[in-house]
Design a protein around this motif. Sequence first.
Motif: not given
Length: 328
Positions: A92, A206, A255-256, A264-266
């Motif tokens: 990250y 994220s 995964i957005s 990139i997770f939401k």
Amino acid sequence: MINKKYILHEYYDYYELKPNLKIGIKNSPKDKTVTHNTIEVFNQFHEHKYASIFYQLKNPFYKLRQYEKVVFFENRKIFFHTYYVLFLIYRYLESIDFYNSDEYENSFAGLKSDKVKFRKKYRKFRKEIFDMCNTFPGSSKIYAVLFRMMIHNRPFTEIFLNIYTLIPIEQIKFKEDETWMKSIIKKIYLYFSSTPIHSEEIIYKSLAIVLNAYFRQKMQIKSSYALNIVNEILYILFGYYIKENSADLLRKIYISGRLGGLPIFKNKTSNKIYPDSVIEQYDDFFKELKKELPEISFISMDAERFFNEHPINMFFQLFPSEFLHPVK
């Protein structure tokens, strides 16, 4: 008849955890020196990049010790989970550096999802396919196809490319005389490996989702304690706190977007993540894949379960290369 069980082995290298990392050392003291060893060994493998930052994280890492597995690695005792958490944070931090670079602006993300720009790119690469001076028309064709897909069915295409953040490009096999092809494929992959991210806070969030899920699912840490450690790490790194509780962070993770190949997770606490039309398209897509490649376990589920439950678990199957050896 070709045995499909072996088709993927022709195109991908497979790896597994080294034997000494699968089983922890029984009754080994979980003292603070092991945390220090873990950070030191990680820094050695990653060129001491962000080393000063990682040493600042000792206090939250000390809180992980009671949930840890001690393993023997590089002739030293280290904490398996702390090493993996360092790996997550490292990825990250690299993505944030990339986000603030010119390279990010020159990637697919720099087009800002503008269909007019997509059409210009499509026409450009379409023209290059038939250019007799073009040494690699196949490369132009891939670009053209992806831009055409973006124009006509962007939701499907974005999800398709998002899934590829869970497949390391380094595992793709090339013949010895195809090094040129590897560089081309990697260039295309890197170009499309980012989407527009509107603020650094989206990246922080994220990371919070990832750390919380790892602490809860892989280390079995209780919710309030897990969130406390997540927030301590986030504050040291970015001066940032997450406002949601641990349970909410685990709900409907998806995964957005992508940032330098990193998912990139939401998360959503209510409503569907994707419209029914997209779910139906992917159900059909997975059914076809299952017919052709029955050995791939993750496509045995339907699209809705895959998008709601699976991506974070697949992400946790990506280990640092130094933890792995090839499967023969």
